[in-house]
Design an enzyme around this catalytic site. Structure first.
Site, PDB file in Angstrom:
ATOM      1  N   ASP A   1     -10.555   3.616   3.819  1.00  0.00           N
ATOM      2  CA  ASP A   1     -11.121   2.318   3.445  1.00  0.00           C
ATOM      3  C   ASP A   1     -12.569   2.445   2.985  1.00  0.00           C
ATOM      4  OD1 ASP A   1      -9.371  -0.031   3.841  1.00  0.00           O
ATOM      5  OD2 ASP A   1      -9.185   0.693   5.894  1.00  0.00           O
TER       6      ASP A   1
ATOM      7  N   LYS B   1       0.838  -1.201   0.000  1.00  0.00           N
ATOM      8  CA  LYS B   1       0.000   0.000   0.000  1.00  0.00           C
ATOM      9  C   LYS B   1       0.875   1.254   0.000  1.00  0.00           C
ATOM     10  CE  LYS B   1      -3.907  -2.336   2.192  1.00  0.00           C
ATOM     11  NZ  LYS B   1      -4.734  -2.567   3.381  1.00  0.00           N
TER      12      LYS B   1
ATOM     13  N   GLN C   1      -4.557  -1.174   9.479  1.00  0.00           N
ATOM     14  CA  GLN C   1      -4.525  -2.485   8.833  1.00  0.00           C
ATOM     15  C   GLN C   1      -5.208  -3.537   9.722  1.00  0.00           C
ATOM     16  OE1 GLN C   1      -3.535  -3.042   5.739  1.00  0.00           O
ATOM     17  NE2 GLN C   1      -3.924  -5.226   5.841  1.00  0.00           N
TER      18      GLN C   1
HETATM   19  N1  GUN Z   1      -6.924  -6.181   5.881  1.00  0.00           N
HETATM   20  C1  GUN Z   1      -7.292  -6.946   4.838  1.00  0.00           C
HETATM   21  N2  GUN Z   1      -7.974  -6.208   3.924  1.00  0.00           N
HETATM   22  C2  GUN Z   1      -8.041  -4.955   4.425  1.00  0.00           C
HETATM   23  C3  GUN Z   1      -8.616  -3.736   3.952  1.00  0.00           C
HETATM   24  O1  GUN Z   1      -9.223  -3.657   2.865  1.00  0.00           O
HETATM   25  N3  GUN Z   1      -8.451  -2.655   4.760  1.00  0.00           N
HETATM   26  C4  GUN Z   1      -7.808  -2.714   5.954  1.00  0.00           C
HETATM   27  N4  GUN Z   1      -7.713  -1.598   6.679  1.00  0.00           N
HETATM   28  N5  GUN Z   1      -7.270  -3.825   6.414  1.00  0.00           N
HETATM   29  C5  GUN Z   1      -7.381  -4.932   5.653  1.00  0.00           C
END
Ligand code: GUN
Length: 283
Positions: free
Chosen positions: A122, A55, A99
């Site tokens: 998100d 990311k 996360q």
């Molecule tokens: N962990 C797995 N997928 C995601 C996501 O789309 N957003 C976040 N914040 N954590 C994740």
């Protein structure tokens, strides 16, 4: 033989669009308007760590400034909520991502509720009672874009979503409804899962169970979208048994290289939108 919907290639186009948008924002409002993202990682789960790294790289490629805050596994819920509060109130922070999953002693519900909606990159706090999907939950938005790029119009189609999580299944069903699909949502308590999935024109699977969907559960010619990401002996595996389902489907997404890169690309889309909103608000 199914057409393989290439999430990586579409994600590269999305990233280029966001990069263009970021630079346009900076050109108009100055460097301080550049989109940024604060990524909070609690603990040292290798998959989460890797995702945060990816990311971060995605942000850099899209003209978005990333900041990573890594906290130990034993960080208390109170301390984490205090950090979120500080980030919410920091005018220089445009977007926040924590996360998931977080360690068990921390309430995910409380944590996600603590992130200010105007910084929720998100899109977990996206409203479900209106069609104002300006900031949408990333995975459902990513899936809708993949369907669009593949030329699949869901209007009037029977779409079956397997999984009812707050971050994928539920918002996915809403976005499909907003696009005039007929939607069935299945989950772990559904009786006769295969009877439902076999009726799907478009089958979207976000159950978190490796190879749950096998060929006998899929209608000939269905479009199959696999949101799953499970690991078997260290190898990524989707929720769809790809090898058996692919010959039966008209279109399918691979794992890896399908929905995953697109979800990350839609984080960038949201980061840009949040920065644009902040810049307009500061005018
Ligand atoms: N962990 C797995 N997928 C995601 C996501 O789309 N957003 C976040 N914040 N954590 C994740």
């Amino acid at each position: 033989m199914a057409l393989i919907i290439d999430g990586k290639a579409i994600a590269n186009n999305v990233k280029a669009e966001v990069k263009e948008g970021s630079e346009a924002l900076v050109a108009r409002f100055g460097e301080e308007a550049r989109p940024n993202m604060t990524l909070v990682l609690v603990g040292s789960d290798p998959v989460s760590k890797r995702l945060v790294e990816l990311k971060t790289k995605d942000c850099e490629a899209a003209g978005i400034t990333p900041t990573v805050i890594s906290l130990s596994e034993t960080t208390s819920e109170e301390k984490l909520l205090r950090l979120i509060d500080r980030l919410n109130n920091d005018a220089d922070v445009r977007s926040i991502l924590c996360q998931l999953p977080v360690p068990e002693h921390i309430s995910t519900k409380k944590l996600l509720a603590a992130i200010a909606p105007e910084k929720d990159v998100d899109g977990f706090s996206a409203r479900i009672d209106s069609d104002d999907y300006d900031i949408a939950a990333c995975t459902p938005a990513a899936v809708m874009r993949m369907l669009k790029e593949a030329g699949v119009d869901v209007e009037g189609k029977h779409c079956v979503v397997v999984g009812r999580s707050n971050i994928v299944g539920k918002p996915m069903a809403i976005q499909l409804l907003l696009n005039n699909a007929t939607v069935t949502v299945c989950h772990s308590k559904t009786v006769g899962l295969a009877e439902h999935t076999r009726r799907a024109d478009v089958l979207i699977v976000a159950a978190g169970r490796a190879r749950l969907i096998t060929a006998d559960m899929v209608k000939e010619g269905a479009v199959v979208i696999d949101v799953g990401m499970n690991y078997i002996e260290g190898h990524p595996v989707g929720d769809v048994d790809y090898d058996s389902v692919e010959p039966k489907a008209s279109m399918i997404t691979p794992v890896p290289g399908g929905v995953g890169p697109m979800t990350r690309a839609y984080l960038l889309v949201n980061a840009l939108k949040l920065a644009e909103r902040a810049a307009r608000g500061n005018q």
